[in-house]
Design a protein around this motif. Structure first.
Motif, mmCIF file in Angstrom:
data_model
loop_
_atom_site.group_PDB
_atom_site.id
_atom_site.type_symbol
_atom_site.label_atom_id
_atom_site.label_comp_id
_atom_site.label_asym_id
_atom_site.label_seq_id
_atom_site.Cartn_x
_atom_site.Cartn_y
_atom_site.Cartn_z
ATOM 1 N N UNK A 131 0.878 -1.162 0.000
ATOM 2 C CA UNK A 131 0.000 0.000 0.000
ATOM 3 C C UNK A 131 0.922 1.220 0.000
ATOM 4 N N UNK A 132 0.746 2.078 -1.008
ATOM 5 C CA UNK A 132 1.545 3.282 -1.110
ATOM 6 C C UNK A 132 0.992 4.353 -0.179
ATOM 7 N N UNK A 190 14.717 -1.045 8.285
ATOM 8 C CA UNK A 190 15.844 -1.739 8.923
ATOM 9 C C UNK A 190 15.421 -2.626 10.088
ATOM 10 N N UNK A 191 14.317 -2.277 10.754
ATOM 11 C CA UNK A 191 13.900 -3.061 11.931
ATOM 12 C C UNK A 191 13.359 -4.426 11.507
ATOM 13 N N UNK A 192 13.364 -5.383 12.440
ATOM 14 C CA UNK A 192 12.918 -6.752 12.165
ATOM 15 C C UNK A 192 11.426 -6.862 11.938
ATOM 16 N N UNK A 193 10.664 -5.908 12.539
ATOM 17 C CA UNK A 193 9.210 -5.955 12.456
ATOM 18 C C UNK A 193 8.649 -4.545 12.397
ATOM 19 N N UNK A 194 7.533 -4.372 11.710
ATOM 20 C CA UNK A 194 6.837 -3.084 11.687
ATOM 21 C C UNK A 194 5.345 -3.359 11.678
ATOM 22 N N UNK A 195 4.573 -2.727 12.582
ATOM 23 C CA UNK A 195 3.142 -3.025 12.696
ATOM 24 C C UNK A 195 2.312 -2.709 11.446
ATOM 25 N N UNK A 196 2.799 -1.787 10.605
ATOM 26 C CA UNK A 196 2.061 -1.425 9.393
ATOM 27 C C UNK A 196 2.637 -2.082 8.139
ATOM 28 N N UNK A 197 3.679 -2.875 8.299
ATOM 29 C CA UNK A 197 4.302 -3.548 7.167
ATOM 30 C C UNK A 197 5.690 -3.004 6.890
ATOM 31 N N UNK A 198 6.544 -3.848 6.372
ATOM 32 C CA UNK A 198 7.916 -3.480 6.031
ATOM 33 C C UNK A 198 7.894 -2.628 4.764
ATOM 34 N N UNK A 199 8.630 -1.518 4.772
ATOM 35 C CA UNK A 199 8.664 -0.629 3.609
ATOM 36 C C UNK A 199 9.663 -1.164 2.584
ATOM 37 N N UNK A 200 9.221 -1.237 1.324
ATOM 38 C CA UNK A 200 10.064 -1.758 0.246
ATOM 39 C C UNK A 200 9.996 -0.871 -0.993
ATOM 40 N N UNK A 201 10.995 -1.041 -1.841
ATOM 41 C CA UNK A 201 11.022 -0.424 -3.163
ATOM 42 C C UNK A 201 10.768 -1.534 -4.168
ATOM 43 N N UNK A 248 9.786 1.070 -9.185
ATOM 44 C CA UNK A 248 10.137 2.335 -8.565
ATOM 45 C C UNK A 248 9.136 2.798 -7.516
ATOM 46 N N UNK A 249 8.054 2.048 -7.341
ATOM 47 C CA UNK A 249 7.041 2.415 -6.355
ATOM 48 C C UNK A 249 7.509 1.987 -4.963
ATOM 49 N N UNK A 250 7.172 2.820 -3.965
ATOM 50 C CA UNK A 250 7.553 2.559 -2.577
ATOM 51 C C UNK A 250 6.292 2.422 -1.747
ATOM 52 N N UNK A 251 6.281 1.433 -0.853
ATOM 53 C CA UNK A 251 5.132 1.264 0.027
ATOM 54 C C UNK A 251 5.402 0.200 1.070
ATOM 55 N N UNK A 252 4.419 0.012 1.942
ATOM 56 C CA UNK A 252 4.539 -0.982 3.001
ATOM 57 C C UNK A 252 3.874 -2.285 2.563
ATOM 58 N N UNK A 253 4.572 -3.391 2.788
ATOM 59 C CA UNK A 253 4.083 -4.709 2.373
ATOM 60 C C UNK A 253 2.887 -5.110 3.235
#
Length: 72
Positions: free
Chosen positions: A23-24, A44-55, A59-64
């Motif tokens: 989700x962007x 960089x953190x092992x966990x994120x409550x809203x999802x890991x941010x990726x590229x 070229x789109x960036x968002x949380x998995x």
């Protein structure tokens, strides 16, 4: 055939080349998902409550939100 999806909150589950749904930032309210292949993991953190941010390769960036398939 239904594909079982895995949550994108754990960094260890996401690999370069994984097929994911993100989700962007500008789609957070609507929850619209974008499908793509992970090019780079930005969180960089092992966990994120809203999802890991990726590229994505596009070229789109968002949380998995969901991991569709692991790296080939």
């Amino acid at each position: 055939m239904d594909v079982e999806k895995q949550s994108g909150k754990q960094r260890a589950a996401i690999k370069i080349g994984s097929e994911v749904e993100i989700v962007q930032k500008h789609h957070q309210r609507s929850g619209e998902l974008t499908e793509g292949i992970v090019q780079r993991i930005l969180t960089n953190s092992n966990m994120h409550p809203h999802g890991i941010k990726v590229l994505l390769e596009t070229g789109e960036v968002g949380r998995v939100k969901w991991i569709i398939s692991s790296s080939k």
